[in-house]
Design a protein around this motif. Structure first.
Motif, PDB file in Angstrom:
ATOM      1  N   ILE A   1     119.902   3.177   0.915  1.00 12.12           N
ATOM      2  CA  ILE A   1     119.044   3.956   1.819  1.00 12.12           C
ATOM      3  C   ILE A   1     118.770   5.332   1.228  1.00 12.12           C
ATOM      4  O   ILE A   1     117.627   5.819   1.238  1.00 12.12           O
ATOM      5  N   THR A   2     119.825   5.955   0.698  1.00 13.70           N
ATOM      6  CA  THR A   2     119.665   7.289   0.103  1.00 13.70           C
ATOM      7  C   THR A   2     118.674   7.254  -1.053  1.00 13.70           C
ATOM      8  O   THR A   2     117.761   8.092  -1.139  1.00 13.70           O
ATOM      9  N   SER A   3     118.842   6.299  -1.951  1.00 14.23           N
ATOM     10  CA  SER A   3     117.973   6.213  -3.128  1.00 14.23           C
ATOM     11  C   SER A   3     116.528   5.928  -2.736  1.00 14.23           C
ATOM     12  O   SER A   3     115.591   6.504  -3.300  1.00 14.23           O
ATOM     13  N   GLN A   4     116.343   5.051  -1.760  1.00 10.17           N
ATOM     14  CA  GLN A   4     114.983   4.727  -1.334  1.00 10.17           C
ATOM     15  C   GLN A   4     114.322   5.925  -0.655  1.00 10.17           C
ATOM     16  O   GLN A   4     113.121   6.160  -0.828  1.00 10.17           O
ATOM     17  N   LEU A   5     115.088   6.696   0.102  1.00  6.95           N
ATOM     18  CA  LEU A   5     114.539   7.907   0.711  1.00  6.95           C
ATOM     19  C   LEU A   5     114.143   8.928  -0.351  1.00  6.95           C
ATOM     20  O   LEU A   5     113.141   9.642  -0.200  1.00  6.95           O
ATOM     21  N   GLN A   6     114.903   9.005  -1.399  1.00  2.00           N
ATOM     22  CA  GLN A   6     114.532   9.904  -2.498  1.00  2.00           C
ATOM     23  C   GLN A   6     113.228   9.456  -3.140  1.00  2.00           C
ATOM     24  O   GLN A   6     112.382  10.292  -3.479  1.00  2.00           O
ATOM     25  N   ILE A   7     113.050   8.157  -3.295  1.00  2.00           N
ATOM     26  CA  ILE A   7     111.799   7.647  -3.852  1.00  2.00           C
ATOM     27  C   ILE A   7     110.632   7.977  -2.927  1.00  2.00           C
ATOM     28  O   ILE A   7     109.509   8.229  -3.373  1.00  2.00           O
ATOM     29  N   ALA A   8     110.908   8.018  -1.624  1.00  9.57           N
ATOM     30  CA  ALA A   8     109.872   8.382  -0.657  1.00  9.57           C
ATOM     31  C   ALA A   8     109.575   9.881  -0.669  1.00  9.57           C
ATOM     32  O   ALA A   8     108.664  10.327   0.024  1.00  9.57           O
ATOM     33  N   GLY A   9     110.364  10.658  -1.432  1.00  8.86           N
ATOM     34  CA  GLY A   9     110.065  12.077  -1.583  1.00  8.86           C
ATOM     35  C   GLY A   9     111.070  13.032  -0.989  1.00  8.86           C
ATOM     36  O   GLY A   9     110.921  14.250  -1.128  1.00  8.86           O
TER      37      GLY A   9
ATOM     38  N   TYR B   1     107.505  -3.770  -5.884  1.00 12.22           N
ATOM     39  CA  TYR B   1     108.801  -3.811  -5.212  1.00 12.22           C
ATOM     40  C   TYR B   1     108.660  -4.282  -3.768  1.00 12.22           C
ATOM     41  O   TYR B   1     107.631  -4.084  -3.122  1.00 12.22           O
ATOM     42  N   TYR B   2     109.746  -4.924  -3.282  1.00 14.12           N
ATOM     43  CA  TYR B   2     109.899  -5.130  -1.849  1.00 14.12           C
ATOM     44  C   TYR B   2     110.114  -3.774  -1.187  1.00 14.12           C
ATOM     45  O   TYR B   2     110.544  -2.812  -1.816  1.00 14.12           O
ATOM     46  N   ARG B   3     109.874  -3.735   0.111  1.00 16.06           N
ATOM     47  CA  ARG B   3     110.346  -2.606   0.893  1.00 16.06           C
ATOM     48  C   ARG B   3     111.791  -2.878   1.300  1.00 16.06           C
ATOM     49  O   ARG B   3     112.182  -4.023   1.487  1.00 16.06           O
ATOM     50  N   LEU B   4     112.553  -1.823   1.461  1.00 20.06           N
ATOM     51  CA  LEU B   4     113.974  -1.963   1.778  1.00 20.06           C
ATOM     52  C   LEU B   4     114.157  -2.221   3.263  1.00 20.06           C
ATOM     53  O   LEU B   4     113.645  -1.478   4.108  1.00 20.06           O
ATOM     54  N   LYS B   5     114.900  -3.262   3.579  1.00 22.16           N
ATOM     55  CA  LYS B   5     115.208  -3.542   4.977  1.00 22.16           C
ATOM     56  C   LYS B   5     116.193  -2.499   5.490  1.00 22.16           C
ATOM     57  O   LYS B   5     117.230  -2.250   4.878  1.00 22.16           O
ATOM     58  N   LEU B   6     115.885  -1.913   6.642  1.00 22.76           N
ATOM     59  CA  LEU B   6     116.727  -0.873   7.215  1.00 22.76           C
ATOM     60  C   LEU B   6     117.520  -1.467   8.369  1.00 22.76           C
ATOM     61  O   LEU B   6     116.998  -1.668   9.470  1.00 22.76           O
ATOM     62  N   ASP B   7     118.776  -1.792   8.112  1.00 21.12           N
ATOM     63  CA  ASP B   7     119.673  -2.239   9.173  1.00 21.12           C
ATOM     64  C   ASP B   7     121.088  -1.834   8.813  1.00 21.12           C
ATOM     65  O   ASP B   7     121.334  -1.207   7.777  1.00 21.12           O
ATOM     66  N   ASN B   8     122.043  -2.171   9.684  1.00 20.54           N
ATOM     67  CA  ASN B   8     123.408  -1.688   9.476  1.00 20.54           C
ATOM     68  C   ASN B   8     124.138  -2.411   8.357  1.00 20.54           C
ATOM     69  O   ASN B   8     125.279  -2.069   8.045  1.00 20.54           O
ATOM     70  N   GLN B   9     123.500  -3.418   7.748  1.00 18.58           N
ATOM     71  CA  GLN B   9     124.099  -4.088   6.597  1.00 18.58           C
ATOM     72  C   GLN B   9     123.645  -3.467   5.274  1.00 18.58           C
ATOM     73  O   GLN B   9     124.230  -3.747   4.227  1.00 18.58           O
TER      74      GLN B   9
ATOM     75  N   ALA C   1     101.559  -7.764   3.570  1.00 22.85           N
ATOM     76  CA  ALA C   1     102.613  -7.920   2.570  1.00 22.85           C
ATOM     77  C   ALA C   1     103.479  -6.664   2.526  1.00 22.85           C
ATOM     78  O   ALA C   1     102.965  -5.554   2.409  1.00 22.85           O
ATOM     79  N   ILE C   2     104.797  -6.842   2.627  1.00 23.99           N
ATOM     80  CA  ILE C   2     105.706  -5.693   2.563  1.00 23.99           C
ATOM     81  C   ILE C   2     106.020  -5.415   1.089  1.00 23.99           C
ATOM     82  O   ILE C   2     107.117  -5.618   0.594  1.00 23.99           O
ATOM     83  N   ILE C   3     105.024  -4.900   0.427  1.00 23.38           N
ATOM     84  CA  ILE C   3     105.092  -4.612  -0.998  1.00 23.38           C
ATOM     85  C   ILE C   3     104.795  -3.138  -1.212  1.00 23.38           C
ATOM     86  O   ILE C   3     104.029  -2.534  -0.460  1.00 23.38           O
ATOM     87  N   THR C   4     105.417  -2.548  -2.206  1.00 21.60           N
ATOM     88  CA  THR C   4     105.196  -1.133  -2.496  1.00 21.60           C
ATOM     89  C   THR C   4     105.242  -0.912  -3.998  1.00 21.60           C
ATOM     90  O   THR C   4     105.642  -1.806  -4.764  1.00 21.60           O
ATOM     91  N   ASN C   5     104.807   0.259  -4.437  1.00 19.71           N
ATOM     92  CA  ASN C   5     104.673   0.514  -5.873  1.00 19.71           C
ATOM     93  C   ASN C   5     105.906   1.128  -6.507  1.00 19.71           C
ATOM     94  O   ASN C   5     105.912   1.416  -7.699  1.00 19.71           O
ATOM     95  N   ASN C   6     106.964   1.353  -5.717  1.00 17.37           N
ATOM     96  CA  ASN C   6     108.175   1.942  -6.288  1.00 17.37           C
ATOM     97  C   ASN C   6     109.335   1.597  -5.374  1.00 17.37           C
ATOM     98  O   ASN C   6     109.157   1.285  -4.202  1.00 17.37           O
ATOM     99  N   GLY C   7     110.517   1.656  -5.917  1.00 15.02           N
ATOM    100  CA  GLY C   7     111.692   1.341  -5.120  1.00 15.02           C
ATOM    101  C   GLY C   7     112.928   1.268  -5.982  1.00 15.02           C
ATOM    102  O   GLY C   7     112.882   1.451  -7.211  1.00 15.02           O
ATOM    103  N   ILE C   8     114.059   0.989  -5.350  1.00 15.90           N
ATOM    104  CA  ILE C   8     115.309   0.851  -6.102  1.00 15.90           C
ATOM    105  C   ILE C   8     115.259  -0.447  -6.903  1.00 15.90           C
ATOM    106  O   ILE C   8     114.537  -1.376  -6.575  1.00 15.90           O
ATOM    107  N   SER C   9     116.041  -0.516  -7.952  1.00  9.15           N
ATOM    108  CA  SER C   9     115.897  -1.566  -8.961  1.00  9.15           C
ATOM    109  C   SER C   9     116.059  -2.971  -8.404  1.00  9.15           C
ATOM    110  O   SER C   9     115.355  -3.899  -8.826  1.00  9.15           O
ATOM    111  N   ASN C  10     116.974  -3.174  -7.449  1.00  7.45           N
ATOM    112  CA  ASN C  10     117.206  -4.535  -6.966  1.00  7.45           C
ATOM    113  C   ASN C  10     116.116  -5.030  -6.028  1.00  7.45           C
ATOM    114  O   ASN C  10     116.191  -6.149  -5.518  1.00  7.45           O
ATOM    115  N   LEU C  11     115.093  -4.219  -5.779  1.00  8.06           N
ATOM    116  CA  LEU C  11     113.972  -4.637  -4.950  1.00  8.06           C
ATOM    117  C   LEU C  11     112.754  -5.039  -5.771  1.00  8.06           C
ATOM    118  O   LEU C  11     111.718  -5.399  -5.208  1.00  8.06           O
TER     119      LEU C  11
END
Length: 987
Positions: free
Chosen positions: A314-322, A300-308, A282-292
């Protein structure tokens, strides 16, 4: 008389009746006892059922708590307590056999330390694996209920026959991807090619008669075992049970479809412990940006990383990752430019961070001075380190066209201050007592202007000037790994260098590093981008070459050239008028020696200077000997020694005297001549410093190359433009460096290792960042994201390449495509967050890990491990297993081993393993992880739960009833589901 006869008869009858009644009573009593026993047995059996079900419920509770804890948040190390013990469990971010609830061994809550001390063989393999636990409810009749539990990972520790292996076309060949999806996992390495093709395709296989989709890359994931399409026939839960529980006991017993396809009982029994038909990460995590956020409003879902995906997300999710906001923003814009197909540099954030698109870098600078035989040349060599063509006509910043310009900044050097004088005065380098200690008739202030101190080896910047030179980019293009020379000749047209990719003219370019008075200058050359998005007068610094990037030790020919400039002026003023022989001899000697190190100007062989004088002149002392560097080239070794320097000073002082006494020299320039000559004397004085002169600022090769190290302009005798190292192929392989722009979506999260942690700026270039210059030639690699860093190792916990909820497929067959929230009417299995077939690196045996793919048809983690073991003596697979448990997918990058037998092996083996012409660069260091990153997990979600329940007396010495069940439990969905259940009557 008759009454007496009747009385006897009556006694007999009564006796018979009494006996009959007694027999009837005894029979009734016996029947009553049998009914009571049957009732007790029935009750015991029901209670044993209840005990087994209670054990299953407890196992499901433990599985739930291990994932969600008491706070319902996944993987956040929340604690819970096991029933009846003081042992704490945690919902940590991994599942491994080191956990107290999984499998057997020391420290387990469901078993004892050894098989001999256990009570029950739950899985039927002949080894006792579980211990009896008292059920948490009481019984009458002095009895009690017990259960024994065994939980095994039968999902993510195994190879999923529904989601691995990929065959193109009916009976076609295997497709080998690059780790995009689990279909790149090599099922054929376990089942043989023929059997694997039967399992994947044909009329009996999972893909049906058309053997589709059979695609490579991420499109292979369009096959969905939970929602088969067309004639797809995925293996179902009966196959999973047949694999997991070994139900086959005779030819008459039911065999699942998979076993029939394999059609080799020995092979099936040998490999079934490595196979499964049901596994979901399951691509589930304990924290993330609000729309996930999921519909449970907690996880939360994990954020899909693509050019869309937006840069902000991406910036906000990377900050959540530390990551800090600056680094997160920089990585985000680099990720965007890495994946998009354009050549537009992305700008985002405050302060603005800029992405990376293909552009030239400065490779080398070159200048040659004027003499009677050649013009003055100014050259800048640009290099394209990317694997795509650079067309500057299409370059832009945030949609606005970008033009290229050069800025040449010059800072005059002034000698530093050094209090080495003996008079106890200020640390200014001069002899403050104004005494004539050396008897030359002057005070000992050795600074020619009499104001500041000299005598040190340090030089400081003085006046700074800057000049902007636009680069004509209408037809400017550079091939991959290609070179372009920007240049200007004074006078004359630019030379065309056929061996280089192309030549561009920058009119008026001047990078000479001495001023008009022949004082050394620090020359900084900056390649910049001009765009309306930056505003007028503002530039984006693409690359910058600063003095500290170059070899800055003065060479013999540099001092000779300075002397040449001086004596050339003296010639104009004195030689034609028949000046002294001393001046004439010095001038003639210099005429026969160019400043390029080709000393006789004819044969190319350097010869030691022979003076017409007694030998005590500056030139002879400056050129003590020459050294061959091979290929017919020579360099001057300037090693005059203290005596030679003193003699040179004496001769130069004689020149000063001659200039002062010669009335034909203009009075207006007399001071300049004396000053310049004194400057040369000071240079020679400073040569006594142990480190040599440190004033040659800009011409030569880079000490810390940004892209590659090139040396064709780096020595005295190889100042020929387009010399021996004009192509990338001739550069030493361990000094080649590369920047990567994919122009397509990432296939693996391992590609994050291509991204730079630093970027462009409007004030200075990121190529001057200390990260670049911290360790020799590994400059580009130092600036790329280290996948072993504490934040990078958890990127896979917050990002995903595959996104089931946005893949355009109804993965779970509930009719919702892209709108599956898990709470809509008719929902099946909650939101679509499950990816089938991933391997848990904490629980998979070596046989499963070995079939994880490599980079082609003949490579896998197993073949790589064997190769590494053959070269180092150590197995990579063993190193991985010995390093378990891994707390996150990315932590596997930190696996090391003796003799470099760890995950970074291909970055240490002095070979080009990815075929890009570069040896041991970071791409190869990350190569193994990049091929695995999409296919592995640290979580397990599908388990076999074995439970034996029994009813015993109070001291457990007598068993009255016993029942056994098996279940396949899936916690990839919420609520947890039991996918298979069976009461077992035999093994």
């Amino acid at each position: 008389m008759n009454d007496k006869k009747d009385a006897g008869f009556i006694i007999i009858v009564v006796t018979v009746i009494l006996v009959a009644l007694s027999l009837m009573g005894m029979t009734f009593l016996n029947l009553t006892s049998v009914d009571y026993t049957a009732t007790n047995n029935y009750v015991n059996t029901i209670q044993a059922d209840m005990a087994a079900n209670a054990g299953l419920d407890y196992a499901v509770y433990v599985l739930k708590m291990d994932k969600y804890g008491t706070d319902t948040i996944v993987y956040n190390n929340n604690s819970y307590r096991y029933r009846g013990t003081s042992t704490l469990g945690y919902d940590e971010n991994y599942d491994a056999y080191t956990e107290e609830w999984l499998g057997t061994g020391t420290g387990k809550i469901f078993c004892n330390a050894t098989a001999a001390s256990n009570d029950v063989d739950n899985n039927g393999d002949g080894v006792k694996d579980s211990k009896w636990l008292d059920a948490p409810f009481s019984l009458d009749r002095g009895l009690k209920a017990q259960y024994a539990i065994l939980i095994e990972d039968v999902g993510e520790s195994r190879i999923n026959v529904n989601a691995t292996g990929n065959v193109v076309g009916v009976g076609g060949s295997f497709a080998y991807g690059t780790g995009a999806t689990t279909y790149d996992i090599r099922l054929q390495d376990v089942l043989t090619d023929t059997i694997a093709k039967n399992v994947i395709g044909t009329t009996t296989g999972r893909c049906g008669a058309n053997s589709l989709p059979g695609s490579t890359g991420t499109t292979a994931s369009q096959y969905q075992p939970r929602n088969p399409g067309s004639d797809d026939r995925p293996f179902n839960v009966l196959d999973a049970a047949d694999i997991c529980f070994g139900t086959y006991t005779s030819n008459a017993t039911y065999k699942a479809r998979l076993r029939n396809i394999i059609n080799n009982e020995t092979l099936f029994q040998n490999v079934r412990g490595n196979l499964t038909a049901y596994s979901f990460d399951a691509i589930i995590t304990n924290n993330g940006i609000s729309n996930l956020k999921l519909n449970d409003n907690t996880n939360y879902y994990r954020l899909k990383l693509d050019n869309q995906t937006s840069i902000g997300s991406i910036t906000s999710q990377l900050q959540i990752a530390g990551f800090g906001v600056g680094t997160a923003t920089q990585l985000a814009v680099h990720a965007k430019d890495y994946m998009d197909a354009d050549t537009d540099i992305t700008a985002y954030g405050t302060p603005t961070k800029y992405g990376l698109e293909p552009h030239p870098f400065i490779n080398e600078l070159y200048h040659t001075g004027t003499n009677s035989a050649s013009p003055c040349q100014h050259r800048i060599e640009l290099y394209n380190p990317f694997d795509v063509t650079i067309a500057t006509s299409t370059m832009s910043i945030n949609g606005s066209k970008m033009d290229l310009v050069l800025k040449v900044t010059k800072a005059q050097y002034a000698r530093g201050i050094d209090d080495d004088d003996d008079d106890g005065g200020d640390d200014d380098g001069d002899d403050d007592d104004d005494d004539d200690d050396d008897g030359d008739g002057e005070d000992d202030d050795d600074d020619y202007d009499g104001d500041d101190g000299v005598g040190s080896c340090d030089w400081e910047n003085g006046t700074v000037t800057s000049t902007i030179y636009p680069i004509g980019t209408t037809s400017f293009s550079m091939q991959p790994k290609g070179y372009v020379v920007l240049g200007y000749d004074q006078p004359g047209a630019i030379n065309t260098i056929a061996s280089l990719t192309g030549t561009q003219t920058v009119t008026g370019l001047n990078i000479y590093d001495f001023d008009t008075n022949y004082i050394p200058q620090a020359v900084t050359v900056t390649l910049m981008g001009s765009s309306s998005s930056l505003g007028s007068g503002h530039y984006l610094v693409l690359d910058e070459v600063v003095p500290s990037a170059y070899n800055n030790t003065i060479r013999g020919e540099d001092a000779l050239w300075l002397l040449y400039q001086l004596i050339d002026y003296l010639y104009d003023k004195t030689y034609a008028a028949g000046n002294t022989q001393q001046e004439t001899s010095a001038f003639q000697s210099l005429l026969n020696r160019s400043g390029e190190g080709d000393w006789d100007g004819v044969t190319g062989i350097a010869i030691e200077h022979t003076s017409t004088q007694s030998g005590n002149n500056a030139l002879e002392r400056l050129t003590s000997h020459v050294v061959s560097i091979g290929g017919g080239d020579y360099i001057v070794q300037w090693n005059p020694g203290s005596t030679g320097i003193d003699d040179a000073i004496s001769e130069l002082n004689a020149l000063i005297t001659a200039a002062n006494n010669n009335q034909q020299i203009d009075d207006s320039v007399e001071t300049d001549i004396i000053t310049d000559t004194q400057e040369i004397i000071n240079l020679l004085n400073n040569a006594k410093c142990s480190s040599g002169l440190s004033i040659r600022a800009s011409i030569g090769e880079r000490k810390n190359p940004l892209i590659e190290k090139s040396n064709n302009w780096g020595t005295a005798t190889t100042h020929t433009l387009g010399g021996t190292n004009t192509s990338f192929g001739s550069t030493l392989v361990n000094e080649r460096k590369q920047l990567t722009i994919a122009n397509k979506n990432m296939v693996s999260l391992g590609e994050a290792g291509h991204l730079l942690t630093i970027g462009y700026g409007t004030q200075s270039s990121y190529t001057n960042n200390s990260i670049y210059t911290s360790s020799g030639s590994s400059t580009v690699d130092n600036a790329k994201l280290s996948l072993t860093s504490s934040n990078a190792v958890i990127i896979s916990d917050y990002f995903t390449i595959l996104d089931p909820k946005n893949d355009g497929i109804d993965d779970d067959a509930d009719g919702a495509i892209g709108t599956d929230t898990g709470s809509q009417s008719g929902d099946i299995d909650g939101p679509e967050i499950q990816i089938a077939g991933r391997i848990n690196i904490n629980t998979a045996p070596s046989g499963v890990l070995s079939v994880l793919p490599g980079t082609g048809a003949s490579t896998s983690l197993g073949t790589w491990s064997a190769l590494i073991q053959s070269r180092t003596g150590y197995s990579l697979l063993n190193n991985i297993i010995n390093a378990r448990p891994f707390s996150a997918v990315g932590t596997i990058t930190g696996v090391t081993g003796a003799n470099n037998s760890g995950m970074n092996y291909f970055g240490t083996d002095n070979a080009d393993n990815d075929g890009d012409g570069i040896v041991d660069e970071k791409d190869e260091k990350d190569l193994i992880f990049t091929s695995l990153a999409n296919l592995i997990t640290t979580h397990s979600n599908v388990f076999a739960v074995y439970v034996t329940g029994r009813i015993v007396n109070s001291d457990s010495s007598q068993t009255f009833a016993e029942k056994k069940l098996v279940a396949i439990v899936d916690r990839s969905v919420k609520p947890i589901k039991i996918r298979y259940f069976r009461w077992m009557t035999e093994w």
